[in-house]
Design a protein around this motif. Structure first.
Motif, mmCIF file in Angstrom:
data_model
loop_
_atom_site.group_PDB
_atom_site.id
_atom_site.type_symbol
_atom_site.label_atom_id
_atom_site.label_comp_id
_atom_site.label_asym_id
_atom_site.label_seq_id
_atom_site.Cartn_x
_atom_site.Cartn_y
_atom_site.Cartn_z
ATOM 1 N N CYS A 52 0.828 -1.218 0.000
ATOM 2 C CA CYS A 52 0.000 0.000 0.000
ATOM 3 C C CYS A 52 0.860 1.265 0.000
ATOM 4 N N ARG A 53 1.977 1.219 0.718
ATOM 5 C CA ARG A 53 2.903 2.364 0.695
ATOM 6 C C ARG A 53 3.479 2.570 -0.700
ATOM 7 N N ASP A 54 3.828 1.464 -1.357
ATOM 8 C CA ASP A 54 4.359 1.550 -2.726
ATOM 9 C C ASP A 54 3.327 2.164 -3.672
ATOM 10 N N LEU A 55 2.069 1.752 -3.521
ATOM 11 C CA LEU A 55 1.005 2.287 -4.376
ATOM 12 C C LEU A 55 0.756 3.761 -4.083
ATOM 13 N N PHE A 56 0.879 4.139 -2.817
ATOM 14 C CA PHE A 56 0.680 5.535 -2.450
ATOM 15 C C PHE A 56 1.736 6.421 -3.101
ATOM 16 N N GLU A 57 2.952 5.909 -3.189
ATOM 17 C CA GLU A 57 4.018 6.682 -3.835
ATOM 18 C C GLU A 57 3.764 6.851 -5.333
ATOM 19 N N LYS A 58 2.980 5.922 -5.906
ATOM 20 C CA LYS A 58 2.673 5.981 -7.334
ATOM 21 C C LYS A 58 1.257 6.519 -7.585
ATOM 22 N N ARG A 59 0.697 7.178 -6.581
ATOM 23 C CA ARG A 59 -0.702 7.587 -6.649
ATOM 24 C C ARG A 59 -1.016 8.550 -7.786
ATOM 25 N N ASN A 60 -0.019 9.252 -8.259
ATOM 26 C CA ASN A 60 -0.259 10.240 -9.319
ATOM 27 C C ASN A 60 -0.149 9.653 -10.721
ATOM 28 N N THR A 61 0.219 8.380 -10.834
ATOM 29 C CA THR A 61 0.332 7.759 -12.154
ATOM 30 C C THR A 61 -1.065 7.469 -12.715
ATOM 31 N N THR A 62 -1.147 7.368 -14.025
ATOM 32 C CA THR A 62 -2.437 7.110 -14.689
ATOM 33 C C THR A 62 -3.034 5.781 -14.243
#
Length: 264
Positions: A169-179
């Protein structure tokens, strides 16, 4: 006055339950000792267990692809029993076996590998146990037209449970701005799929466990892969009980009779 009587009764009931639990444990241990002596005298090692499991195979309608073993904090199960279970799983054509020892004691590097099995460490930290198709005469069996059979053996820890989900979930949060993530946030199944794939990758693409054996006095997963065990069939082996090849076969028979509907 009544409060004091209630407390006294509660103490008495607690003592009686504790005594009953202790007697039950002693009986299980005594029975296990007798069964262990019986097996060592009449069954021996290796060939009997292999022959027994081979006779069971045709009667099973399904066999788990991934068997997970949970060792609870109150378990007296040792590495010898756990290594035997891995050998049984290999004989029964199970693809994966994972061990989750809450105590943090069990280590594959210290496991005694049976003579008819070869073991090598894989790049992902797991072990690959293999059994050649044409073995010595002591086994008296051939598998899959002489082809080698193998099973992937892994040890899981608490870091592979809730901690791993938090990491993903932390990894996904860091990529939250990706399409990709922005689109997934609009559709829950898509987000679930992304999380599942991320977890699978971190677990070296190990399949979800469909059957698990818990060695404990309590039916509890102790945090085993909470994301991956939604359809897992759990079987409890109480502390002090003797675990034999017959016990393993009974677990597979019960699993074979279970109908897993997967939400349908």
């Amino acid at each position: 006055m009544s409060c004091g009587i209630h407390k006294a009764l509660w103490v008495v009931v607690t003592i009686i339950i504790s005594i009953c639990d202790l007697l039950d444990l002693c009986i299980r241990k005594l029975k296990a000792l007798c069964m262990r002596s019986y097996d060592s005298i009449f069954h021996g090692q290796g060939s009997y267990e292999i022959d027994y499991l081979e006779r069971c195979k045709p009667e099973l309608t399904k066999i788990p692809k991934h068997l997970s073993i949970v060792v609870g904090p109150d378990s007296d199960t040792d590495s010898e029993i756990l290594s035997k279970i891995a050998a049984y799983a290999l004989i029964m054509d199970i693809d994966y076996i994972s061990f989750f020892d809450v105590r943090g004691v069990f280590s594959l590097e210290q496991v005694h590998v049976p003579k008819f099995i070869s073991s090598k460490k894989m790049r992902n930290g797991h072990f690959l146990w293999s059994m050649p198709g044409d073995r010595s005469k002591t086994a008296q069996l051939k598998y899959r037209n002489g082809l080698e059979k193998s099973i992937e053996v892994a040890v899981l820890s608490k870091n592979d449970g809730k901690a791993l989900i938090a990491e993903v979930c932390r990894d996904l949060f860091e990529k939250r701005n990706t399409t990709e993530i922005q689109e997934a946030l609009k559709d829950r199944p898509s987000l679930t799929n992304i999380i599942s794939k991320s977890l699978q990758k971190k677990l070296n693409n190990m399949t979800d466990p469909d059957c698990a054996i818990i060695f404990s006095n309590h039916m509890c997963t102790y945090g085993l892969l909470p994301w991956h065990t939604g359809f897992t069939e759990f079987h409890l082996i109480k502390t002090g009980s003797y675990f034999s090849v017959e016990t393993f076969a009974r677990v597979l028979y019960r699993f074979s009779k279970c109908e897993q509907r997967y939400g349908h």
